[in-house]
Design an enzyme around this catalytic site. Structure first.
Site, PDB file in Angstrom:
ATOM      1  N   ARG A   7     -14.226  45.828 -19.818  1.00 56.56           N
ATOM      2  CA  ARG A   7     -14.254  46.662 -20.958  1.00 56.56           C
ATOM      3  C   ARG A   7     -12.776  47.640 -20.505  1.00 56.56           C
ATOM      4  O   ARG A   7     -12.737  48.036 -19.320  1.00 56.56           O
ATOM      5  CB  ARG A   7     -15.192  47.605 -21.093  1.00 56.56           C
ATOM      6  CG  ARG A   7     -15.122  48.468 -22.324  1.00 56.56           C
ATOM      7  CD  ARG A   7     -16.549  49.235 -22.366  1.00 56.56           C
ATOM      8  NE  ARG A   7     -17.023  49.895 -21.152  1.00 56.56           N
ATOM      9  CZ  ARG A   7     -18.203  50.354 -20.838  1.00 56.56           C
ATOM     10  NH1 ARG A   7     -19.123  50.025 -21.975  1.00 56.56           N
ATOM     11  NH2 ARG A   7     -18.616  50.702 -19.788  1.00 56.56           N
ATOM     12  N   ARG A  25     -26.870  46.665 -15.723  1.00 57.93           N
ATOM     13  CA  ARG A  25     -25.290  46.450 -15.419  1.00 57.93           C
ATOM     14  C   ARG A  25     -24.914  47.649 -14.763  1.00 57.93           C
ATOM     15  O   ARG A  25     -25.034  48.943 -15.173  1.00 57.93           O
ATOM     16  CB  ARG A  25     -24.759  46.331 -16.984  1.00 57.93           C
ATOM     17  CG  ARG A  25     -23.285  46.057 -17.076  1.00 57.93           C
ATOM     18  CD  ARG A  25     -22.596  46.060 -18.078  1.00 57.93           C
ATOM     19  NE  ARG A  25     -22.138  47.354 -18.585  1.00 57.93           N
ATOM     20  CZ  ARG A  25     -22.406  48.055 -19.596  1.00 57.93           C
ATOM     21  NH1 ARG A  25     -22.842  47.360 -20.575  1.00 57.93           N
ATOM     22  NH2 ARG A  25     -21.726  49.313 -19.799  1.00 57.93           N
ATOM     23  N   LYS A  66     -28.547  60.073 -15.321  1.00 58.72           N
ATOM     24  CA  LYS A  66     -27.469  60.494 -14.148  1.00 58.72           C
ATOM     25  C   LYS A  66     -27.827  61.725 -13.076  1.00 58.72           C
ATOM     26  O   LYS A  66     -27.435  61.435 -12.231  1.00 58.72           O
ATOM     27  CB  LYS A  66     -26.501  61.418 -15.089  1.00 58.72           C
ATOM     28  CG  LYS A  66     -25.955  60.606 -16.334  1.00 58.72           C
ATOM     29  CD  LYS A  66     -25.118  59.224 -16.104  1.00 58.72           C
ATOM     30  CE  LYS A  66     -24.618  58.592 -17.147  1.00 58.72           C
ATOM     31  NZ  LYS A  66     -25.528  58.032 -18.191  1.00 58.72           N
ATOM     32  N   GLU A  81     -21.275  54.394 -13.475  1.00 57.97           N
ATOM     33  CA  GLU A  81     -22.831  54.388 -13.770  1.00 57.97           C
ATOM     34  C   GLU A  81     -23.558  53.190 -13.611  1.00 57.97           C
ATOM     35  O   GLU A  81     -23.033  51.982 -13.549  1.00 57.97           O
ATOM     36  CB  GLU A  81     -22.901  55.036 -15.166  1.00 57.97           C
ATOM     37  CG  GLU A  81     -22.424  54.083 -16.079  1.00 57.97           C
ATOM     38  CD  GLU A  81     -22.582  54.656 -17.597  1.00 57.97           C
ATOM     39  OE1 GLU A  81     -22.932  55.817 -17.794  1.00 57.97           O
ATOM     40  OE2 GLU A  81     -22.198  54.011 -18.617  1.00 57.97           O
ATOM     41  N   SER A 112     -25.225  46.359 -22.597  1.00 54.67           N
ATOM     42  CA  SER A 112     -24.823  45.438 -23.804  1.00 54.67           C
ATOM     43  C   SER A 112     -23.510  44.502 -23.414  1.00 54.67           C
ATOM     44  O   SER A 112     -23.109  44.814 -22.350  1.00 54.67           O
ATOM     45  CB  SER A 112     -24.130  46.239 -25.049  1.00 54.67           C
ATOM     46  OG  SER A 112     -23.279  47.275 -24.779  1.00 54.67           O
ATOM     47  N   ASN A 140     -26.565  51.231 -15.777  1.00 58.43           N
ATOM     48  CA  ASN A 140     -27.130  50.966 -16.949  1.00 58.43           C
ATOM     49  C   ASN A 140     -28.688  50.338 -16.935  1.00 58.43           C
ATOM     50  O   ASN A 140     -28.647  49.351 -16.401  1.00 58.43           O
ATOM     51  CB  ASN A 140     -26.348  50.530 -17.900  1.00 58.43           C
ATOM     52  CG  ASN A 140     -25.066  50.901 -18.262  1.00 58.43           C
ATOM     53  OD1 ASN A 140     -25.097  52.018 -19.050  1.00 58.43           O
ATOM     54  ND2 ASN A 140     -23.761  50.426 -17.388  1.00 58.43           N
ATOM     55  N   LYS A 147     -21.251  64.963 -16.980  1.00 61.35           N
ATOM     56  CA  LYS A 147     -22.077  64.015 -17.731  1.00 61.35           C
ATOM     57  C   LYS A 147     -23.253  64.494 -17.883  1.00 61.35           C
ATOM     58  O   LYS A 147     -24.163  64.977 -17.025  1.00 61.35           O
ATOM     59  CB  LYS A 147     -22.208  62.780 -16.941  1.00 61.35           C
ATOM     60  CG  LYS A 147     -20.776  61.996 -16.448  1.00 61.35           C
ATOM     61  CD  LYS A 147     -21.126  60.890 -15.550  1.00 61.35           C
ATOM     62  CE  LYS A 147     -20.016  59.684 -15.737  1.00 61.35           C
ATOM     63  NZ  LYS A 147     -20.451  58.649 -15.024  1.00 61.35           N
ATOM     64  N   GLU A 178     -27.133  57.814 -22.737  1.00 61.13           N
ATOM     65  CA  GLU A 178     -26.348  56.494 -22.665  1.00 61.13           C
ATOM     66  C   GLU A 178     -25.594  56.177 -23.838  1.00 61.13           C
ATOM     67  O   GLU A 178     -26.028  56.972 -24.944  1.00 61.13           O
ATOM     68  CB  GLU A 178     -27.378  55.275 -22.385  1.00 61.13           C
ATOM     69  CG  GLU A 178     -28.203  55.559 -21.065  1.00 61.13           C
ATOM     70  CD  GLU A 178     -27.403  55.365 -19.780  1.00 61.13           C
ATOM     71  OE1 GLU A 178     -26.219  54.671 -19.800  1.00 61.13           O
ATOM     72  OE2 GLU A 178     -27.708  56.239 -18.903  1.00 61.13           O
ATOM     73  N   GLY A 179     -24.898  55.164 -23.999  1.00 63.75           N
ATOM     74  CA  GLY A 179     -24.310  54.795 -25.469  1.00 63.75           C
ATOM     75  C   GLY A 179     -23.010  55.350 -25.422  1.00 63.75           C
ATOM     76  O   GLY A 179     -22.308  54.871 -26.624  1.00 63.75           O
TER      77      GLY A 179
END
Length: 481
Positions: free
Chosen positions: A455, A128, A309, A145, A152, A147, A367, A371-372
């Site tokens: 989002r 993603r 990153k 970013e 998700s 992923n 950064k 992740e998360g």
């Protein structure tokens, strides 16, 4: 300079009685269609509550939405090539590995598996790429970013457009529905798992989902299982934690991963992306066992390393994109979505980046290789962190990124247990485009874009992770500017 603003798809604020009524309908629709999560405060497997969502679809320029969709195949291929370029990964990560134990542990697994011979040449990527609109040039997307693990909300996001269409009809704006793009992220992502299973080609083999000890985001995960079961009833899916994988799996003499006397064809990680998910050596041993096996991994260890990153920052350097995509228009199109990305290594460019951030910390985001959600530093925290680690090698584990300032839009965020009606607030939205890729170093079998998510968070909130309780699920309403 004041922040740019988009106009909501319908006139706001809504009249109180109408707002309360439509929110009640929307909550019931969400619960009855799986737009839900488990309650973090009062966890029980017997109940779900609504996932936070935005009542009305949020405006997004059609040209930039289409650009993101069209670029996804290029980005899939780019990350696939990065993952298979050993020299590039080694050079890019060398400084971070000295100070970031988590990334170093992943890297060590990668080296071990390469040295003993990779048992499974194919990798599955369910990727993603995330974007914000950049102000003042509000017609340009900039990548936040990329992923490569546990990407998700493809499942729940596939239900959001239907919910927003229902809400618009209830409010008397059915004519606006034509501006909402369809979203088939769930079926698209599942098609990648099914295709990988078929490429594995062992009759009676199973799929394995690697999950957390406690899954709050259960709907988004289970919908993948339900979709695969409906499409391909022959594919049996297991859900196991890394600790359970350590206890219950083994490698046979063919390096097949065995679970309950069945061969595992595909391993799909919805956990394993942050240090807390490896509390003991058992979890690391389980990860190594899976990586050594013939199972097709989603992601393979080198896909996960490609999603760090440091790699994102390195790809923004002059000549990096051309190394993988060649010189020409395609590299230019990808470079156009990058914002300023800077290394903090101990060299001239790293020192300049530190000086730049200390002089104007509000312009940047700091950064780490994580992740998360919930890991980044903003504003005054950037300055404080850099002053602390200015002379420490720890700073090499971070990158510096120019802060993206997206346009605002007014809207209502509906949260479990939140006020009814919620206040009308300023919001900003982040677009994610999902992609599927399957291939080896020398051959790509599939590469496609499969859907999207939006989002949205409060304009004054730094982070926007829905699973972390900071953002809300949304759908794009496409604007012709």
């Amino acid at each position: 300079m004041s922040q740019a603003r988009f106009t909501s798809c319908i006139p706001l604020p809504l009249e109180h009685k109408s707002l309360v009524g439509v929110i009640e309908k929307a909550k019931d629709w969400a619960l009855m269609h799986g737009v839900g999560m488990r309650d973090r405060k009062n966890f029980t497997k017997d109940a779900i509550q609504i996932a936070p969502f935005v009542l009305l679809p949020s405006p997004f320029p059609r040209t930039e939405f289409n650009k993101a969709v069209e670029l996804q195949q290029v980005l899939n291929e780019l990350m696939h090539k990065v993952a298979h370029d050993d020299d590039f990964l080694e050079h890019t990560l060398q400084n971070a590995l000295q100070v970031d134990e988590f990334t170093a542990n992943l890297y060590e697994i990668w080296v071990k598996v390469r040295n003993e011979g990779i048992a499974q040449k194919l990798s599955l990527g369910l990727f993603r790429s995330d974007y914000l609109m950049q102000e003042p040039d509000v017609n340009k997307i900039k990548q936040v970013e990329f992923n490569t693990i546990a990407s998700s909300f493809g499942a729940i996001s596939s239900n959001l457009p239907a919910m927003n269409r229902y809400i618009l009809r209830q409010l008397g704006y059915a004519d606006l529905i034509k501006n909402m793009p369809e979203n088939k992220a769930l079926s698209g992502l599942c098609s990648g798992i099914i295709e990988a299973y078929d490429l594995f080609g062992v009759t009676g083999s199973v799929a394995l989902f690697v999950v957390e000890e406690v899954s709050y985001n259960i709907c988004d995960q289970r919908f993948h299982e339900f979709e695969i079961s409906e499409t391909r009833p022959d594919i049996i899916i297991y859900r196991k934690t890394l600790n359970e994988i350590f206890e219950e799996t083994s490698l046979n003499d063919k390096k097949q991963l065995m679970l309950d006397d069945k061969v595992v064809a595909v391993v799909y990680y919805r956990s394993g992306y942050e240090p807390a998910q490896y509390p003991t050596q058992k979890e690391w041993d389980a990860r190594l066992r899976v990586e050594r096996s013939t199972a097709i991994k989603c992601p393979s260890i080198h896909y996960q390393l490609a999603g760090t990153k440091k790699v994102q920052q390195a790809l923004a350097a002059p000549g990096a994109l051309e190394r993988f995509l060649g010189a020409g228009a395609i590299s230019g199109r990808v470079r156009d979505i990058f914002t300023g990305l800077y290394s903090l290594d101990f060299d001239d460019s790293g020192e300049k980046a530190v000086e730049m951030a200390l002089a104007d910390a509000e312009r940047f985001v700091l950064k780490p290789q994580r992740e998360g959600g919930g890991n980044n530093l903003y504003g005054a925290d950037v300055r404080e962190a850099l002053l602390k680690m200015r002379h420490s090698r720890e700073r090499a584990a971070y990158i510096l990124m120019e802060r993206i300032l997206p346009p605002l839009v007014s809207g209502y965020v509906v949260r479990p247990g939140g006020p009814v009606p919620p206040p009308l607030t300023d919001l900003v939205s982040e677009l994610g485009i999902f992609g599927v890729i399957i291939g080896s170093k020398n051959k790509i079998y599939s590469n496609r874009q499969v859907g999207h998510m939006l989002r949205t968070k409060l304009a004054d909130a730094d982070e926007g992770g829905v699973a972390a309780g900071l953002g809300a699920l949304d759908s794009p309403y496409l604007l012709d500017l």
